[in-house]
Design a protein around this motif. Structure first.
Motif, mmCIF file in Angstrom:
data_model
loop_
_atom_site.group_PDB
_atom_site.id
_atom_site.type_symbol
_atom_site.label_atom_id
_atom_site.label_comp_id
_atom_site.label_asym_id
_atom_site.label_seq_id
_atom_site.Cartn_x
_atom_site.Cartn_y
_atom_site.Cartn_z
ATOM 1 N N HIS A 122 0.841 -1.199 0.000
ATOM 2 C CA HIS A 122 0.000 0.000 0.000
ATOM 3 C C HIS A 122 0.877 1.250 0.000
ATOM 4 N N ALA A 123 1.931 1.242 0.825
ATOM 5 C CA ALA A 123 2.834 2.394 0.894
ATOM 6 C C ALA A 123 3.512 2.627 -0.449
ATOM 7 N N ARG A 124 3.936 1.555 -1.096
ATOM 8 C CA ARG A 124 4.576 1.694 -2.404
ATOM 9 C C ARG A 124 3.598 2.224 -3.444
ATOM 10 N N ALA A 125 2.361 1.736 -3.393
ATOM 11 C CA ALA A 125 1.353 2.194 -4.349
ATOM 12 C C ALA A 125 1.053 3.679 -4.147
ATOM 13 N N ILE A 126 0.966 4.120 -2.896
ATOM 14 C CA ILE A 126 0.704 5.533 -2.606
ATOM 15 C C ILE A 126 1.866 6.385 -3.098
ATOM 16 N N ARG A 127 3.074 5.953 -2.810
ATOM 17 C CA ARG A 127 4.271 6.696 -3.233
ATOM 18 C C ARG A 127 4.296 6.855 -4.757
ATOM 19 N N ASN A 128 4.066 5.766 -5.470
ATOM 20 C CA ASN A 128 4.086 5.823 -6.928
ATOM 21 C C ASN A 128 2.960 6.693 -7.476
ATOM 22 N N ARG A 129 1.806 6.630 -6.822
ATOM 23 C CA ARG A 129 0.671 7.453 -7.264
ATOM 24 C C ARG A 129 0.981 8.934 -7.066
ATOM 25 N N VAL A 130 1.562 9.300 -5.934
ATOM 26 C CA VAL A 130 1.908 10.701 -5.668
ATOM 27 C C VAL A 130 2.878 11.220 -6.729
ATOM 28 N N LEU A 131 3.916 10.443 -7.015
ATOM 29 C CA LEU A 131 4.908 10.873 -8.005
ATOM 30 C C LEU A 131 4.302 10.929 -9.408
ATOM 31 N N GLU A 132 3.405 10.000 -9.706
ATOM 32 C CA GLU A 132 2.718 10.034 -11.004
ATOM 33 C C GLU A 132 1.908 11.318 -11.149
ATOM 34 N N CYS A 133 1.237 11.727 -10.075
ATOM 35 C CA CYS A 133 0.432 12.944 -10.120
ATOM 36 C C CYS A 133 1.304 14.163 -10.382
ATOM 37 N N PHE A 134 2.479 14.216 -9.762
ATOM 38 C CA PHE A 134 3.373 15.346 -9.996
ATOM 39 C C PHE A 134 3.907 15.346 -11.425
#
Length: 373
Positions: A36-48
């Motif tokens: 879950h933490a990895r998915a959130i991290r990747n999603r945040v960076l994708e949004c940026f």
């Protein structure tokens, strides 16, 4: 949090099903497992990455940089503080032109944050979040999430997500992290065991499920003690219950053979006195007998409560602790050091106890790595 159901052997059951608004499935992230933490991290960076595009509309950029955290407990508050640090101190180095477009929103259905903490600490935490320009919405429940289409043709459909709140307001967002409303897993509902308040398994003061000759045990946030005070759904409670069950098996239950013919219809004998697990360190377990009295039933001991506030901040509540230490409400660097020290000493190997401070030092000196993986 991990819960256990025992029938003279241990089975681990993970409580990952949460109470969803309106009972419908929604697309957001949880805070339960490492992936879950990895998915959130990747999603945040994708949004940026998407928001940094030159040809993107301002409304879409604002939505991509809108992050919502649901829940006002320690987990939600800690995550929001860490997310703020990550965005402001690490991601912003690579996307400096987007720093002023970031919007962080913390939503809590109750009247305040950190409901189990001393009010002065809860108010202090709220004040610090507001100083960081985090939008904190108290007394506001999430009633739904809608997917709205703004462009559609034969080959592609473009949509965006909107959070709906009980006060009839709404908020477009790109990422929602849900950390509120824990409910027992489906296994509990279909177990045919007697359930109590909140759909939890009803147990006696020895953590034994009623009506099964004392041979089934339930502990953690899937269980509720009949006629007992409500216990917080925290790891500390589950850990103390596990220690209690372990001591009962090692000292008393191992003498009883439930498979023998003569014991087939016999109730499991009640255990004798067991020393509550007051101290939160396994290597100091032998000291518990000097601070608390052994009792023939499970007795919860308050070890205090603490929550971090990103690097250098936090709150530490010992106003109701049973630990042999001064009572009080601590905040700032003192609480931060107490929080890190406590969790550092809870590591299960010397390797981790050596590596973790090294990672802390590396992050403090060079920042955190924001590469996607």
């Amino acid at each position: 949090m991990t819960i256990c159901v025992l029938r003279l052997e241990i089975k681990l059951i993970h409580s990952t099903r949460l109470v969803l608004p309106n009972g419908k499935d929604m697309k957001f992230f949880f805070l339960k497992h490492l992936y879950h933490a990895r998915a959130i991290r990747n999603r945040v960076l994708e949004c940026f990455e998407r928001a940094s595009s030159d040809d993107i509309a301002k409304e879409e950029r604002d939505r991509l940089l809108s992050f919502v955290v649901v829940g006002g407990g320690p987990t939600s508050c800690e995550f929001m503080s860490e997310l703020y640090d990550f965005l402001r101190h690490d991601v912003s180095k690579w996307y400096p032109d987007l720093i002023n477009d970031i919007r962080l929103t913390l939503v809590e259905a109750g009247p305040g944050l950190l409901g189990s903490f001393d009010k002065s600490l809860a108010d202090y935490y709220l004040e610090q979040l507001l100083k960081k320009q985090i939008d904190v919405r108290l007394g506001t429940a999430v009633t739904g999430v809608e997917e709205r289409i703004y462009h559609e043709n034969e080959t592609q459909t473009d949509s965006y997500t909107v959070a709906l709140f009980a006060d009839d307001t709404e908020l477009p967002f790109s990422t929602m992290v849900w950390s509120a409303g824990l409910a027992p897993v489906k296994f509990i509902e279909t177990s045919n065991l007697e359930l109590g308040r909140g759909g939890k398994i009803l147990v006696d003061k020895h953590l034994r499920v009623k009506g099964h000759k004392g041979r089934i045990f339930a502990l953690g946030d899937c269980a509720i003690v009949e006629d007992g005070p409500p216990l917080p759904p925290t790891a500390s409670v589950a850990e103390q219950e596990a220690y209690y069950i372990g001591d009962c098996f090692n000292k008393f239950y191992h003498k009883f053979d439930p498979s023998s013919e003569e014991n087939k219809e016999v109730d499991l004998p009640l255990p004798g006195p067991v020393v509550p697990a007051l101290l939160p360190w396994e290597y100091a377990e032998f000291l518990n007998r000097y601070f608390v009295k052994a009792v023939p039933y499970f007795e919860y001991k308050n070890r205090g409560a603490m929550t971090s506030m990103g690097f250098g901040g936090g709150v530490f509540d010992t106003t109701k602790t049973d630990l042999p230490m001064p009572e009080g409400a601590f905040s700032g660097v003192t609480a931060f050091l107490a929080w890190r020290s406590a969790y550092w000493t809870k590591q299960l190997s010397w390797t981790n106890m050596i590596l973790i401070p090294m990672y802390w030092f590396k992050a403090m000196l060079f920042g955190r790595d924001i590469s996607r993986f």
